[in-house]
Write an enzyme that holds these catalytic residues in place. Structure first.
Site, PDB file in Angstrom:
ATOM      1  N   GLU A  13      -2.918 -46.301  12.699  1.00  0.00           N
ATOM      2  CA  GLU A  13      -4.117 -45.481  12.519  1.00  0.00           C
ATOM      3  C   GLU A  13      -5.250 -45.820  13.622  1.00  0.00           C
ATOM      4  O   GLU A  13      -5.857 -45.111  14.262  1.00  0.00           O
ATOM      5  CB  GLU A  13      -4.786 -45.025  11.234  1.00  0.00           C
ATOM      6  CG  GLU A  13      -3.607 -44.432  10.476  1.00  0.00           C
ATOM      7  CD  GLU A  13      -4.044 -44.316   8.950  1.00  0.00           C
ATOM      8  OE1 GLU A  13      -3.549 -43.496   8.180  1.00  0.00           O
ATOM      9  OE2 GLU A  13      -4.844 -45.224   8.500  1.00  0.00           O
ATOM     10  N   ASP A 177       3.762 -36.355   6.029  1.00  0.00           N
ATOM     11  CA  ASP A 177       5.210 -36.271   5.810  1.00  0.00           C
ATOM     12  C   ASP A 177       5.024 -35.481   4.435  1.00  0.00           C
ATOM     13  O   ASP A 177       4.026 -35.239   3.983  1.00  0.00           O
ATOM     14  CB  ASP A 177       5.461 -37.973   5.145  1.00  0.00           C
ATOM     15  CG  ASP A 177       4.701 -38.394   4.185  1.00  0.00           C
ATOM     16  OD1 ASP A 177       4.755 -38.301   2.969  1.00  0.00           O
ATOM     17  OD2 ASP A 177       3.738 -38.938   4.711  1.00  0.00           O
TER      18      ASP A 177
END
Length: 216
Positions: A13, A177
């Site tokens: 990230e 997800d």
């Protein structure tokens, strides 16, 4: 100029955020907390103590809790809460003793983010120290927070520290997800392989709208 500090949990990230054009304007640093509530809380407290930012942003990936969201979608948190805390009689499940059950995100930051990303979802983000483990646990969390949009492992901890220190807070989450079809691990890997860079790029508009940040 508003000084905004950004906390993310994972190295992947951090790498994506660091490449955003807005992050490259001026002196920019990003705090990498590590995964989980303790890491996030320590990082948030040290950041506020050392740098006194005008606002703190929890930014990163999250798993969807809503059938309306797909990988790559963006969620602007309006409030955040814990799903794995109970402090006993006199407190609601999810409520830290002495704190509200829901930590409200700063309304002006939420509105700025919504202007930058008008198609983003807005609502509740929940946090706890576990990745998806079972359909039974999923049902437990959903029963606690039927309106939750997504779940992560850090945002509520950062929000609690900001609440206690009186610093405005916002969380921006990119959906990595879903476990609604039983393929969570596959979705997660596919996201980082094909969707992550494009999805995180959308956050550049939010950072610019809120104001050029200084990441500490």
């Amino acid at each position: 100029m508003m000084k905004i500090a950004v906390i993310c949990a994972m190295q992947k990230e951090l790498e994506l955020i660091s490449r955003l054009p807005a992050a490259g304007a001026g002196h920019v640093e990003c705090r990498l907390s590590g995964i989980g509530k303790v890491n996030a809380a320590i990082s948030a407290y040290r950041l506020i103590r050392d740098s006194r930012p005008d606002a703190v942003m929890s930014l990163g990936a999250a798993g969807t809790f809503s059938p309306s969201l797909r990988e790559g979608d963006t969620v602007i948190a309006q409030r955040v809460a814990f799903h794995d805390i109970w402090c006993g009689e006199g407190n609601e499940v999810g409520q830290v003793d002495g704190c509200p059950r829901f930590f409200q995100c700063d309304p002006s930051l939420v509105e700025a983010a919504a202007r930058a990303l008008p198609t983003a979802f807005r609502g509740l983000v929940i946090s706890g120290d576990q990745f998806f483990i079972s359909a039974e646990e999923d049902r437990r969390q959903k029963a606690l927070y039927p309106d939750a949009l997504c779940v992560d492992m850090e945002s509520a901890a950062v929000a609690q520290v900001c609440h206690m220190e009186g610093v405005p807070f916002i969380a921006l989450k990119v959906i990595s997800d879903t476990h609604l079809d039983g393929r969570q691990a596959g979705h997660y890997e596919d996201f980082w392989d094909s969707l992550a860079e494009r999805s995180f790029a959308a956050l550049d508009a939010v950072i610019k709208e809120i104001q050029q940040p200084i990441f500490i």
